[in-house]
Design an enzyme around this catalytic site. Structure first.
Site, PDB file in Angstrom:
ATOM      1  N   ASN A 115     -79.987 103.738 -21.456  1.00 31.67           N
ATOM      2  CA  ASN A 115     -79.517 102.450 -20.961  1.00 31.67           C
ATOM      3  C   ASN A 115     -80.047 102.293 -19.539  1.00 31.67           C
ATOM      4  OD1 ASN A 115     -78.166 100.202 -20.125  1.00 31.67           O
ATOM      5  ND2 ASN A 115     -76.119 101.144 -20.094  1.00 31.67           N
ATOM      6  N   GLU A 132     -69.502  98.044 -17.785  1.00 32.59           N
ATOM      7  CA  GLU A 132     -69.914  97.173 -16.673  1.00 32.59           C
ATOM      8  C   GLU A 132     -69.826  95.710 -17.081  1.00 32.59           C
ATOM      9  OE1 GLU A 132     -73.631  99.166 -16.015  1.00 32.59           O
ATOM     10  OE2 GLU A 132     -72.527 100.899 -15.269  1.00 32.59           O
ATOM     11  N   HIS A 159     -70.377  97.245 -22.985  1.00 29.94           N
ATOM     12  CA  HIS A 159     -70.487  98.271 -21.943  1.00 29.94           C
ATOM     13  C   HIS A 159     -69.427  97.996 -20.869  1.00 29.94           C
ATOM     14  CE1 HIS A 159     -72.000 100.603 -18.598  1.00 29.94           C
ATOM     15  NE2 HIS A 159     -72.648 101.328 -19.489  1.00 29.94           N
ATOM     16  N   LYS A 204     -80.016  99.734 -17.708  1.00 29.98           N
ATOM     17  CA  LYS A 204     -79.265  98.774 -16.881  1.00 29.98           C
ATOM     18  C   LYS A 204     -80.261  97.850 -16.159  1.00 29.98           C
ATOM     19  CE  LYS A 204     -75.634 102.195 -16.692  1.00 29.98           C
ATOM     20  NZ  LYS A 204     -74.492 102.742 -16.016  1.00 29.98           N
ATOM     21  N   SER A 252     -72.712 110.108 -16.959  1.00 31.81           N
ATOM     22  CA  SER A 252     -73.342 111.160 -16.153  1.00 31.81           C
ATOM     23  C   SER A 252     -73.964 112.271 -16.995  1.00 31.81           C
ATOM     24  CB  SER A 252     -72.334 111.728 -15.143  1.00 31.81           C
ATOM     25  OG  SER A 252     -71.932 110.721 -14.239  1.00 31.81           O
ATOM     26  N   GLU A 282     -67.549 106.168 -23.539  1.00 31.88           N
ATOM     27  CA  GLU A 282     -67.958 106.319 -22.142  1.00 31.88           C
ATOM     28  C   GLU A 282     -66.749 106.161 -21.225  1.00 31.88           C
ATOM     29  OE1 GLU A 282     -72.419 105.324 -21.635  1.00 31.88           O
ATOM     30  OE2 GLU A 282     -71.321 103.456 -21.587  1.00 31.88           O
ATOM     31  N   GLY A 339     -72.036 106.917 -13.937  1.00 24.16           N
ATOM     32  CA  GLY A 339     -72.752 106.784 -12.666  1.00 24.16           C
ATOM     33  C   GLY A 339     -72.085 107.515 -11.512  1.00 24.16           C
TER      34      GLY A 339
HETATM   35  P1  PGA Z   1     -74.767 107.136 -16.447  1.00 21.96           P
HETATM   36  O1  PGA Z   1     -74.554 105.777 -17.258  1.00 21.96           O
HETATM   37  O2  PGA Z   1     -75.489 108.088 -17.385  1.00 21.96           O
HETATM   38  O3  PGA Z   1     -75.634 106.748 -15.270  1.00 21.96           O
HETATM   39  O4  PGA Z   1     -73.439 107.628 -16.061  1.00 21.96           O
HETATM   40  C1  PGA Z   1     -74.168 105.802 -18.607  1.00 21.96           C
HETATM   41  C2  PGA Z   1     -73.935 104.401 -19.102  1.00 21.96           C
HETATM   42  O5  PGA Z   1     -73.365 103.601 -18.355  1.00 21.96           O
HETATM   43  O6  PGA Z   1     -74.295 104.059 -20.234  1.00 21.96           O
END
Ligand code: PGA
Length: 248
Positions: A10, A98, A96, A12, A209, A164, A170
């Protein structure tokens, strides 16, 4: 499909054209598809076709990061599922955290998106997960159960799920294998409760992460069928390593 494992990048809102071209060249140089393991990449909309042209021939699945449920028309700034299919997408990430946090996505807006994705032969990759406050007040499984109730609204059909935990995205703070296993086993019990036998076949990916350092341990965990990876997936070598670990 239960034995299918998957790892999805992903990206983003990251990368410009030159980065995308460099990624594709470096990733495809060492990538070999293996039966039973899917590798997917979800670039930003402007680069869907570029990534698709370069990597679909190598067997990589193209994902979008979002899509609208409406078929077409006056929805400035939105992209339809038919358009995603038209540029070569295999699937679409939906819900997601976000998008839930910044753009007000809820189960009510997500259900028609899942339906629209399926109508356009796109695989919905549904993200679920609890916030830190919810975990700390012991509401994790209740939140997960509430988010999964959408499955009975949208009925049967292909879907992948990504667990998640919001506090692990992140942040560099990865959930422990025990925390991951507890939730994944619960998700599996819920998918079976809601969908019967079909619920036993849904791949459940972990995200938050993930790096090549912590992924092998997580992959050994019960009911973890791969990963949804943000930060580490921007680096072609790291992403290839994550795919290789999933193939092992
Ligand atoms: P990250 O993001 O691996 O940077 O924690 C995962 C995601 O949001 O899909």
């Amino acid at each position: 499909m239960k034995n299918l494992k998957a790892v999805v990048a992903n990206w983003k809102m990251n990368h410009l054209r030159a980065d995308v071209e460099a990624f594709c060249a470096r990733f495809s140089a060492g990538y070999k598809q293996k039966e039973g393991v899917a590798a997917g990449i979800a670039p930003p909309f402007p680069y869907l076709e570029l990534v698709g042209n370069k990597l679909i021939p190598a067997g990589v699945l193209l994902f979008a990061q979002n899509g609208l449920d409406k078929p077409k028309g006056a929805y400035t700034g939105e992209v339809s599922m038919a358009q995603l299919k038209d540029v070569g997408c295999y699937g679409v990430i939906l819900g997601h955290s976000e998008r839930r946090q910044y753009y007000g996505e809820t189960e009510a807006t997500l259900a028609p998106k899942i339906v629209a994705a399926r109508e356009n032969n796109l695989l919905p990759l549904l993200c679920i997960g609890e916030s830190l406050a919810q975990r700390e007040s012991n509401e994790t499984l209740e939140v997960i159960s509430r988010q999964l109730a959408i499955l009975s609204q949208v009925g049967q059909g292909d879907i992948w799920i990504a667990y998640e935990p919001v506090w692990a995205i992140g942040t560099g703070r990865v959930a422990t294998p025990a925390q991951v296993e507890e939730v994944h086993v619960f998700i599996r019990s819920e998918t079976i409760r809601l969908l019967g036998k079909a619920g036993d076949e849904i791949p459940i990916l972990y995200g938050g992460s993930v790096t090549p350092d912590n992924f092998p341990e997580l992959l050994k965990t019960k009911d973890v069928g791969g990963g949804l990876v943000g930060g580490a997936s921007l680096d072609p070598e790291k992403f290839r390593q994550l795919v290789l670990q999933t193939q092992e």
